[in-house]
Design an enzyme around this catalytic site. Structure first.
Site, PDB file in Angstrom:
ATOM      1  N   THR A  88       0.033   5.135  11.235  1.00  0.00           N
ATOM      2  CA  THR A  88      -0.066   6.093  10.139  1.00  0.00           C
ATOM      3  C   THR A  88      -1.329   5.777   9.335  1.00  0.00           C
ATOM      4  OG1 THR A  88       1.201   4.794   8.508  1.00  0.00           O
ATOM      5  CG2 THR A  88       2.442   6.194  10.033  1.00  0.00           C
TER       6      THR A  88
ATOM      7  N   TYR B 297      -0.634   0.364  -8.110  1.00  0.00           N
ATOM      8  CA  TYR B 297      -0.906   0.032  -6.707  1.00  0.00           C
ATOM      9  C   TYR B 297      -0.312  -1.342  -6.375  1.00  0.00           C
ATOM     10  CZ  TYR B 297      -3.557  -1.010  -2.447  1.00  0.00           C
ATOM     11  OH  TYR B 297      -3.904  -1.344  -1.155  1.00  0.00           O
TER      12      TYR B 297
ATOM     13  N   SER C 239      -8.944   7.306   8.989  1.00  0.00           N
ATOM     14  CA  SER C 239     -10.095   6.652   8.360  1.00  0.00           C
ATOM     15  C   SER C 239      -9.759   5.189   8.108  1.00  0.00           C
ATOM     16  CB  SER C 239     -10.479   7.328   7.029  1.00  0.00           C
ATOM     17  OG  SER C 239      -9.491   7.099   6.040  1.00  0.00           O
ATOM     18  N   GLY C 240     -10.768   4.436   7.704  1.00  0.00           N
ATOM     19  CA  GLY C 240     -10.566   3.070   7.254  1.00  0.00           C
ATOM     20  C   GLY C 240      -9.893   2.158   8.252  1.00  0.00           C
ATOM     21  N   ILE C 241      -8.943   1.364   7.749  1.00  0.00           N
ATOM     22  CA  ILE C 241      -8.248   0.375   8.572  1.00  0.00           C
ATOM     23  C   ILE C 241      -7.507   1.043   9.723  1.00  0.00           C
ATOM     24  CG2 ILE C 241      -6.342  -1.283   8.574  1.00  0.00           C
ATOM     25  CD1 ILE C 241      -7.187  -1.993   5.669  1.00  0.00           C
TER      26      ILE C 241
ATOM     27  N   SER D 110      -1.035  -6.124   0.974  1.00  0.00           N
ATOM     28  CA  SER D 110      -2.304  -6.415   0.312  1.00  0.00           C
ATOM     29  C   SER D 110      -2.194  -7.803  -0.302  1.00  0.00           C
ATOM     30  CB  SER D 110      -2.571  -5.369  -0.778  1.00  0.00           C
ATOM     31  OG  SER D 110      -3.627  -5.760  -1.638  1.00  0.00           O
TER      32      SER D 110
END
Length: 346
Positions: A14, A156, A18-20, A143
């Site tokens: 998912t 976040y 883009s990105g990771i 994170s």
């Protein structure tokens, strides 16, 4: 628990446009895996899959909002209908809000949790229902903020704390049941994705991640390692490991460092991007973003952590060499020392 090699896997990702997520999809496809990526932007998904196909990989996409359980069920259905099932599921979809708690609207906070937390819950439950029967890997992207909060990122951080608690609890339940499912939480530090350009901003300036900023490819390699070999937790970037450890051992000192040094670094020099991806999909099918002059660098720490066998062998060889040199040095000292007659016992 034995997991399949990547070349024999079907992997669902998912946040794969883009990105990771995109970096992981590309690397997995290069290693022979068949990939299903999901995100909210159909155009970006189509462009991402086209990039994978041009490199010789095999991939499919599903337009989906992970905040909707029905949409996530559609992702699993696509993987089953197209490839007969899946072996690893990676919950990477995420959004960010940048601003002080008192400034951020409740609607934006709730939307962030719909994606970051509930998207992970939906994906995990649906993946586990499939993987319980055949075995496989579930990888959730947390994170460093799963362990340690930072200013301007309170909501976040809260979502990533929640992801950690959910992931740890799910892992224990699966282990108690004897289910053949590996559950990993990956905790990156500052990563050079387009996230600063996608974040909902309340400061008036584009977010800036505190250095060092690590390459998204480092996270991708760590994720795929967990798809082949079970691991409980994995940090990406030595700074992530450092702040997590420091936050646990010296929380007030870490608070002071964040307030005095990190907070000024988090506000960039240019105006915030007028559009973001909080409430609707926005992506350019790009792995890396613009980090206002920061160098996007590799992580030697993460590379060593992914290759523990090699690291341990090097460490053992270094210890052995050190012991050998020490022994030789002592032998030389004994040879060069003048002979002394034993004196009287005092």
């Amino acid at each position: 628990m034995k997991l399949k090699p990547l070349s024999e896997q079907v992997i669902v990702i998912t946040g794969g446009s883009s990105g990771i997520g995109l970096s992981t999809a590309k690397l997995a496809a290069r290693k022979g895996a068949r990939v299903v990526i999901a995100a909210r932007s159909r155009e970006a998904l189509a462009a991402s899959v086209d990039q994978i196909h041009q490199s010789g990989g095999e991939a499919a996409f599903v337009e989906a909002d992970v905040g909707s359980r029905t949409d996530v069920e559609n992702i699993a259905a696509k993987a089953i209908s197209r490839f007969g099932g899946f072996d690893s599921w990676i919950n990477d979809a995420g959004v960010m809000v940048w601003g002080k708690v008192g400034d951020v609207s409740e609607a934006d906070m709730r939307r962030l949790f719909e994606t970051n937390f509930w998207g992970t819950v939906h994906g995990s439950e649906i993946a586990v229902a499939h993987l319980r029967e055949k075995g496989g890997a579930l990888v959730n992207i947390g994170s460093v903020e799963s362990d340690r909060a930072f200013p301007l990122q309170a909501i976040y951080s809260a979502s990533k704390h929640a992801v950690k608690g959910f992931t740890d609890g799910l892992r224990m339940e699966l282990e108690a049941d004897g289910a053949p499912v590996s559950v990993t939480l990956v905790k990156p530090g500052s990563i050079g994705t387009p996230m600063p350009q996608h974040a909902r901003d309340y400061t008036g300036f584009e977010p800036r991640f505190p250095p060092p900023v690590y390459a998204p490819e480092e996270v991708a390699a760590t994720i795929l390692r967990a798809c082949e070999r079970p691991v409980r937790d994995a940090f990406v970037g030595s700074s992530a490991r450092l702040f997590s450890s420091l936050g646990q051992r010296a929380p007030r000192v870490t608070d002071w460092i964040a307030e005095k040094f990190l907070l000024p670094m988090e506000v960039g020099d240019r105006a915030a991007t007028p559009t973001d991806n909080l409430h609707q999909g926005r992506s350019e099918a790009q792995v890396r973003g613009d980090h206002q002059g920061a160098t996007i660098r590799p992580s030697l720490y993460s590379a060593a952590a992914r290759n523990r066998g090699t690291t341990m062998a090097i460490a053992a060889a270094a210890v052995g060499l050190g012991a050998l040199l020490l022994t030789r040095g002592r032998g030389r000292e004994d040879e060069e020392a003048p002979l002394r007659r034993p004196g009287p016992i005092e």
